[in-house]
Scaffold this active site. Structure first.
Site, mmCIF file in Angstrom:
data_model
loop_
_atom_site.group_PDB
_atom_site.id
_atom_site.type_symbol
_atom_site.label_atom_id
_atom_site.label_comp_id
_atom_site.label_asym_id
_atom_site.label_seq_id
_atom_site.Cartn_x
_atom_site.Cartn_y
_atom_site.Cartn_z
ATOM 1 C CG ASN A 7 0.704 4.747 -15.541
ATOM 2 O OD1 ASN A 7 -0.338 5.098 -16.100
ATOM 3 N ND2 ASN A 7 1.851 5.374 -15.705
ATOM 4 C CE LYS A 14 5.115 2.793 -18.020
ATOM 5 N NZ LYS A 14 5.703 4.055 -17.776
ATOM 6 N NE ARG A 91 0.663 9.237 -14.630
ATOM 7 C CZ ARG A 91 0.778 9.440 -15.933
ATOM 8 N NH1 ARG A 91 0.702 8.435 -16.776
ATOM 9 N NH2 ARG A 91 0.971 10.653 -16.394
ATOM 10 C CG HIS A 181 5.339 15.760 -15.799
ATOM 11 N ND1 HIS A 181 5.849 16.632 -16.733
ATOM 12 C CD2 HIS A 181 5.183 14.577 -16.431
ATOM 13 C CE1 HIS A 181 5.989 16.004 -17.883
ATOM 14 N NE2 HIS A 181 5.588 14.749 -17.732
ATOM 15 N NE ARG A 242 2.527 16.069 -25.190
ATOM 16 C CZ ARG A 242 2.828 15.437 -24.045
ATOM 17 N NH1 ARG A 242 3.748 15.929 -23.225
ATOM 18 N NH2 ARG A 242 2.216 14.332 -23.710
ATOM 19 C CD GLU A 385 6.119 10.306 -12.704
ATOM 20 O OE1 GLU A 385 5.109 10.914 -13.050
ATOM 21 O OE2 GLU A 385 6.958 9.882 -13.528
#
Ligand code: AMP
Length: 402
Positions: A7, A14, A91, A181, A242, A385
């Site tokens: 990722n 990651k 990802r 997501h 957010r 994930e």
């Protein structure tokens, strides 16, 4: 199959090395400060001990090299040769309308990911750099798979993904709801079907991914039917920082009155709003809880607003699907914060939703937290994930080898 899951962010990367036959995480870690100096924090599975290595990482390629070096390290590593890595799963944030599933990466796929850069200018470029870096370091023969945050939501009907703005903007710029997501929503929905012992095709599920970023997904018969994030991840619920869904006229009003550009207002809506903006304390729900315990009214207001938004979206998705079999809570807040789960599900008995206060005390554990007699199951399912990315990679590379 041993799959390296990557990722890549703009200055971070990651990674996890997974063995898909038993879902074992062999090693994982994080490279940070790429392009600045370079810090790698690595955990092998022989012990849970973390190793911090300071090594120059001028580019993502150097970061990948550092990851491979540590995986091969005779002392801290877990493999003897790079050839033991069967495939790499990446990802990728945005697949636009090109991808409704994960895909084996080819030059054509790379071009499509590049074409999606205008839709995700902050995320797709580093994702592409991560893919190129792996190619450079591991060679062209290691198969690589792209797993998109948006792909799962490509099944939404058009009436669910369109914004009511002139249609030409959809044709011209592909402005529509994409949702994000997706990997997490897909993973927990599959786990839920397993827990319920019923095929996903028969189920109406609502998955609540509540973390620092939050989104909810209505999943009808195993397919994403609606989701709360939109053209960007700014839409939907108020989140850590957010704003979520607001009246768009506020943007011009703020720009004029605060002498800001539209981009500056959007930055405020992304980084200084949500739980942080309302509470003035923090974006982290643990800090909000501590502040609430100290009597901080704005922290309480922030959480009330969050819980109300989750409840409203759940209600609308039940209406859209004509019912629900299970509601699933996942991610940092969903897995851990019992007061969120309780407040969201309160007063929904008439819909068959009733959380058991005793079972709700647990956190971070896969379990059914609803009362035995409740018609709708409320489940807590820790998301994973990386495992979903590894499983998709295994599936697609397996098909390639057939
Ligand atoms: P995620 O984005 O899924 O990593 O979730 C991160 C967020 O989960 C943090 O910002 C916290 O707000 C929240 N979180 C993590 N642990 C807890 C906890 N024990 N109680 C409440 N919230 C938590």
């Amino acid at each position: 199959m041993k799959v390296l899951v990557i990722n890549a962010g703009s200055s971070s990367l990651k990674y996890q090395l997974l063995e898909t036959t038993n879902n074992d995480v062999m090693a994982k870690g994080l490279c940070e400060r790429i392009g600045i100096d370079g810090v790698l924090v690595h955990t092998g599975n022989k012990s849970d001990e973390k190793f911090t290595i300071h090594t120059p990482m001028a580019t993502h390629s150097e970061a990948i090299k550092a990851v491979i070096d540590i995986l091969l390290d005779p002392d801290k590593g877990v493999i003897a040769s790079m050839r033991e890595i069967d495939a790499v799963g990446h990802r990728v944030v945005h697949g636009g309308e090109f991808f409704s599933d994960s895909v084996v990466i080819t030059d054509k796929v790379l071009k499509a990911i590049e074409d999606c850069v205008p839709l995700a200018p902050l995320h797709n470029p580093p994702n592409l750099i991560g893919i190129q870096a792996c190619r450079e370091v591991m060679g062209p023969d290691v198969p690589m798979v792209g797993v998109f945050d948006t792909a799962f939501h490509q099944t939404m009907p058009q009436s669910h993904y369109m914004y009511a703005i002139p249609y030409e903007y959809y044709n011209k710029y592909k402005i529509r709801r994409y949702g994000f997501h997706g990997t997490s929503h897909k993973y927990v929905s599959q786990q839920a079907a397993e827990m319920l012992g019923r095929p996903a095709e028969e189920l109406k599920l609502i998955t609540c991914h509540l973390g620092n970023g939050s989104s909810i997904c209505a999943i009808n018969g195993g397919k994403s039917f609606d989701t709360s994030m939109g053209f960007t991840p700014l839409d939907g619920l108020p989140m850590g920082t957010r704003a979520g869904n607001i009246d768009p006229a506020i943007i011009e009003f703020l720009a004029e009155n605060e002498n800001l550009s539209a981009a500056q207002v959007i930055d405020i809506l992304n980084k200084k709003s949500g739980m942080l903006g309302i509470s003035g304390v923090s974006s982290d729900f643990r800090d909000l809880d501590a502040a609430i315990a100290d009597g901080n009214a704005r922290a309480a207001l922030a959480k009330d607003m969050f819980n109300l938004s989750v409840k409203k979206i759940i209600g609308s998705y039940i209406a859209e699907m004509g019912g629900v079999d299970a509601i699933i809570f996942t991610a940092g807040v969903g897995e851990n914060d019992r007061s969120v789960r309780w407040d969201v599900c309160e007063h929904m008995e008439y819909l068959g939703i009733k959380v058991d206060p005793e079972k709700n005390k647990y956190r971070g554990k896969q379990m059914d937290i609803s009362l035995d007699y409740a018609r709708v199951r409320v489940l807590v399912i820790p998301t994973n994930e990386e495992l979903m990315i590894a499983k998709d990679t295994e599936r697609l590379v397996g098909e390639l080898n057939k």
